[in-house]
Design a protein around this motif. Structure first.
Motif, mmCIF file in Angstrom:
data_model
loop_
_atom_site.group_PDB
_atom_site.id
_atom_site.type_symbol
_atom_site.label_atom_id
_atom_site.label_comp_id
_atom_site.label_asym_id
_atom_site.label_seq_id
_atom_site.Cartn_x
_atom_site.Cartn_y
_atom_site.Cartn_z
ATOM 1 N N PRO A 1 9.219 -4.477 -11.944
ATOM 2 C CA PRO A 1 10.266 -3.684 -11.284
ATOM 3 C C PRO A 1 11.048 -2.779 -12.217
ATOM 4 C CG PRO A 1 10.306 -5.951 -10.496
ATOM 5 C CD PRO A 1 9.335 -5.914 -11.635
ATOM 6 N N SER A 2 11.286 -3.227 -13.472
ATOM 7 C CA SER A 2 12.077 -2.425 -14.408
ATOM 8 C C SER A 2 11.202 -1.570 -15.307
ATOM 9 C CB SER A 2 12.964 -3.336 -15.261
ATOM 10 O OG SER A 2 12.177 -4.219 -16.059
ATOM 11 N N SER A 3 9.968 -1.345 -14.904
ATOM 12 C CA SER A 3 9.050 -0.537 -15.715
ATOM 13 C C SER A 3 9.398 0.941 -15.695
ATOM 14 C CB SER A 3 7.611 -0.723 -15.229
ATOM 15 O OG SER A 3 7.487 -0.267 -13.881
ATOM 16 N N GLY A 4 10.110 1.370 -14.663
ATOM 17 C CA GLY A 4 10.391 2.797 -14.514
ATOM 18 C C GLY A 4 9.250 3.566 -13.896
ATOM 19 N N CYS A 5 8.265 2.847 -13.332
ATOM 20 C CA CYS A 5 7.117 3.541 -12.735
ATOM 21 C C CYS A 5 6.557 2.762 -11.552
ATOM 22 C CB CYS A 5 6.030 3.774 -13.781
ATOM 23 S SG CYS A 5 5.403 2.274 -14.554
ATOM 24 N N ARG A 6 7.397 2.014 -10.857
ATOM 25 C CA ARG A 6 6.921 1.269 -9.685
ATOM 26 C C ARG A 6 6.909 2.221 -8.480
ATOM 27 N NH1 ARG A 6 6.530 -4.624 -8.897
ATOM 28 N NH2 ARG A 6 5.732 -4.822 -6.790
ATOM 29 N N THR A 7 6.138 3.270 -8.610
ATOM 30 C CA THR A 7 6.054 4.293 -7.570
ATOM 31 C C THR A 7 4.613 4.782 -7.474
ATOM 32 O OG1 THR A 7 6.558 6.025 -9.186
ATOM 33 C CG2 THR A 7 8.418 5.125 -7.955
ATOM 34 N N GLY A 8 4.322 5.503 -6.393
ATOM 35 C CA GLY A 8 3.024 6.146 -6.258
ATOM 36 C C GLY A 8 1.989 5.295 -5.556
ATOM 37 N N ASP A 9 0.779 5.821 -5.485
ATOM 38 C CA ASP A 9 -0.289 5.217 -4.694
ATOM 39 C C ASP A 9 -1.124 4.200 -5.457
ATOM 40 O OD1 ASP A 9 0.444 6.810 -2.536
ATOM 41 O OD2 ASP A 9 -0.893 8.433 -3.147
ATOM 42 N N ALA A 10 -0.973 4.130 -6.775
ATOM 43 C CA ALA A 10 -1.789 3.186 -7.542
ATOM 44 C C ALA A 10 -1.118 1.834 -7.723
ATOM 45 C CB ALA A 10 -2.118 3.781 -8.912
ATOM 46 N N VAL A 11 0.162 1.718 -7.307
ATOM 47 C CA VAL A 11 0.916 0.478 -7.510
ATOM 48 C C VAL A 11 0.342 -0.641 -6.650
ATOM 49 C CG1 VAL A 11 3.126 -0.645 -7.076
ATOM 50 C CG2 VAL A 11 3.062 1.567 -8.208
ATOM 51 N N ILE A 12 0.174 -1.806 -7.264
ATOM 52 C CA ILE A 12 -0.303 -2.994 -6.561
ATOM 53 C C ILE A 12 0.864 -3.977 -6.457
ATOM 54 C CG2 ILE A 12 -1.995 -4.859 -6.556
ATOM 55 C CD1 ILE A 12 -3.185 -2.019 -6.272
ATOM 56 N N ARG A 13 1.364 -4.155 -5.251
ATOM 57 C CA ARG A 13 2.560 -4.977 -5.061
ATOM 58 C C ARG A 13 2.334 -6.430 -5.442
ATOM 59 N NH1 ARG A 13 4.999 -6.409 0.955
ATOM 60 N NH2 ARG A 13 5.979 -8.397 0.325
ATOM 61 N N THR A 14 1.238 -7.023 -5.008
ATOM 62 C CA THR A 14 1.012 -8.466 -5.179
ATOM 63 C C THR A 14 0.068 -8.763 -6.347
ATOM 64 O OG1 THR A 14 -0.816 -8.469 -3.588
ATOM 65 C CG2 THR A 14 1.396 -8.891 -2.726
ATOM 66 N N TYR A 15 0.123 -7.931 -7.370
ATOM 67 C CA TYR A 15 -0.816 -8.082 -8.495
ATOM 68 C C TYR A 15 -0.746 -9.470 -9.110
ATOM 69 C CZ TYR A 15 3.178 -7.511 -11.671
ATOM 70 O OH TYR A 15 4.363 -7.675 -12.342
ATOM 71 N N ARG A 16 0.437 -10.058 -9.118
ATOM 72 C CA ARG A 16 0.613 -11.368 -9.744
ATOM 73 C C ARG A 16 -0.251 -12.420 -9.058
ATOM 74 N NH1 ARG A 16 6.607 -12.367 -9.734
ATOM 75 N NH2 ARG A 16 6.382 -14.085 -8.296
#
Length: 537
Positions: free
Chosen positions: A232-247
């Motif tokens: 969340p604090s990466s500064g890049c949790r945006t866009g179409d490549a983000v995987i919400r449940t990657y964990r």
């Protein structure tokens, strides 16, 4: 002019010349010359130079983290000023966090004259070099502006520095000060982007974006067509490549097929990510991180200042991740909606959804940032939402103070929110102590209250085999009445126990600092986490 007043004014002049615009002051006797000089400088009309803003706090630890929040949100050095003795030691937590996170912080400590060191003089200890490797020290005995500026210029990069100022009697100035001239800062070399290394396409690759990774991680993932595993604090949790449940997905078959990971920022949240980066069959490519320990805690194949790709990889790889993510996300949302009580994950999701474009969110350590990691709303690129956290050492210290500092340092945010647990909130109670003359930002603090340290319930020590000692050693229920605590601090408070109540409270901010207490259970935290992990085979 007496020597201490002259010295203090030289220090303040050097701070202004170094670009410091925010100064946090803790009151004391030995630092009185610095206090008077700061007040005079902050009272002047800025003219062509940006003005200096002075904040006063009675607790040095709180003051240090307030300055940390101010610096973290702006990227510009902030200063914290205190008296001698234990006051200095109370700044250590903020200093070590700043050192490991790569945050510019100037620590200014008042000291007795050198002749009193090694004696029983009141409030006198060895302050020269007290912060060790975390902050280089200049022991200042005379009003040599050139020396001060040279020291600050030498260390003009993202780390804390320490000015230890020897102040002798008399400690009060003989006259008022007009703030003096602001010295021109040294001409910096033109900042150029580092030369990027071109990565080959082909290996099944993911981009891991830890704290402060910034937009380059998203840009790389989107250019290459690789899944983006962004905290969340990466500064890049945006866009179409983000995987919400990657964990959750990292432990499945698709996660096992990863062949390469490109790491940016400082990833600290997830054991699945740590296990991924430690795998012998995964090539780890590292982009150098900020902070005093930029190395990775795992073997890396190569390290670069920046990376790029020419062209895009096989689109099927990213689409597999997207499809799996959509499926698991739907299951997760259904699971949480079926729970009879408000869950911490739903609180995190509601806070994430309440953050508008241009908003600011400060997230506390422990469970809240991990819950947010699973629940971040899909944000569009260019929304200018800023999500930050103290992840250098990921402690709970000073979270309220840092959040207030961040809100003060970004006054043009459309909305400022903070999300933290109850232990974190109680740990920094003095962060809410603001005098009547102090600036108060508009900040909604959401406290997820389960009366104790529920994160330990999800770890090994939360095993039922240790139930007879768990609360004594780890759960530590405190029984604090948050409403009464807020009343004592004259901070508006509202308690909620359901998602609709929380959403309504978040939709209707009153202005100023306010606390929304979301009351959740702790006795089912381990079982709830097990249910979530069971969503993926």
């Amino acid at each position: 002019m007496n020597p201490s007043a002259e010295l203090a004014r030289a220090v303040v002049t050097a701070l202004r010349g170094a670009g410091v615009r925010e100064v946090v002051l803790a009151p004391g006797s030995r630092n009185a010359p610095l206090s008077f000089a700061l007040f005079d400088a902050a009272s002047q009309t800025p003219g062509p130079w940006p003005g200096l803003r002075l904040h006063t706090r009675i607790d040095e630890r709180t003051g240090g983290f307030l300055a940390l929040g101010l610096a973290k949100v702006s990227g510009r050095a902030a200063a914290v000023v205190c008296t001698s003795g234990t006051a200095v030691a109370n700044l250590l937590p903020a200093v070590v966090e700043a050192a490991h996170a790569g945050v510019p912080l100037v620590v200014v400590t008042a000291d007795r004259p050198a002749r009193l060191r090694g004696t029983g003089a009141n409030q006198t200890t060895d302050q020269d070099g007290l912060f060790g490797t975390f902050a280089p020290t200049l022991d200042v005995a005379g009003a040599d502006l050139g020396q001060l500026l040279a020291f600050l210029r030498t260390h003009d990069h993202r780390r804390p520095v320490h000015l230890n100022v020897q102040l002798d009697d008399p400690l009060l100035p003989d006259d008022a000060w007009d703030g003096g001239e602001v010295p021109p800062w040294a001409v910096h070399a033109t900042s150029t982007a580092p030369e990027a290394t071109t990565l080959d396409l082909g290996p099944r690759t993911v981009v891991v974006a830890g704290d402060d990774a910034g937009p380059p991680a998203r840009q790389l993932a989107e250019a290459a067509g690789w899944p983006l595993l962004a905290e969340p604090s990466s500064g890049c949790r945006t866009g179409d490549a983000v995987i919400r449940t990657y964990r959750l997905l990292l432990g499945t078959e698709i996660g096992e097929r990863i062949e390469r990971a490109v790491v940016l920022g400082h990833p600290t949240l997830s054991r699945p990510v740590s296990r991924l980066l430690a795998r012998d069959d995964v090539e780890v490519v590292s982009v150098r991180a900020r902070g005093m320990w930029p190395g990775r805690p795992h073997a890396i194949a190569s390290e670069h200042e920046a990376v790029r790709v020419d062209g895009s990889d096989d689109a099927a790889w990213l689409e597999e991740w997207r499809a799996a993510d959509r499926s698991v996300a739907r299951q997760l949302d259904r699971l949480l909606a079926a729970e009879p009580d408000l869950t911490p994950h739903e609180v995190a999701g509601a806070v994430s959804r309440a953050l508008p474009p241009g908003g600011l969110l400060f997230v506390g350590a422990s469970n809240p940032i991990r819950d947010l990691d699973l629940m971040v709303a899909p944000y569009e690129v260019g929304g200018r939402r800023k999500v930050i956290a103290n992840r250098g050492l990921a402690g709970i210290d000073g979270t309220t103070s840092s959040a207030i500092g961040a809100a003060l340092g970004r006054p043009r945010s459309t909305r400022a929110l903070a999300l933290m647990g109850d232990v974190t909130f109680v740990h920094d109670t003095t962060g809410l102590v603001l005098g009547p003359r102090e600036a108060r930002p508009d900040l909604t603090i959401v406290v997820v209250n389960d009366d104790g340290g529920s994160i330990f319930a999800t770890l090994e020590q939360g095993d039922p085999a240790y139930a007879d000692r768990f609360d004594t050693l780890f759960g530590t229920p405190h029984g604090v009445d948050v409403a009464s605590l807020c009343a004592a601090m004259r901070v508006p408070h509202l308690a909620v126990t359901s998602l609709p109540e929380l959403e309504h409270a978040l939709a209707s901010p009153n202005g100023g600092i306010e606390v929304v207490e979301a009351r959740v259970r702790r006795d089912d935290r381990r079982a709830l986490d097990a249910k979530i992990r069971a969503l993926t085979p």
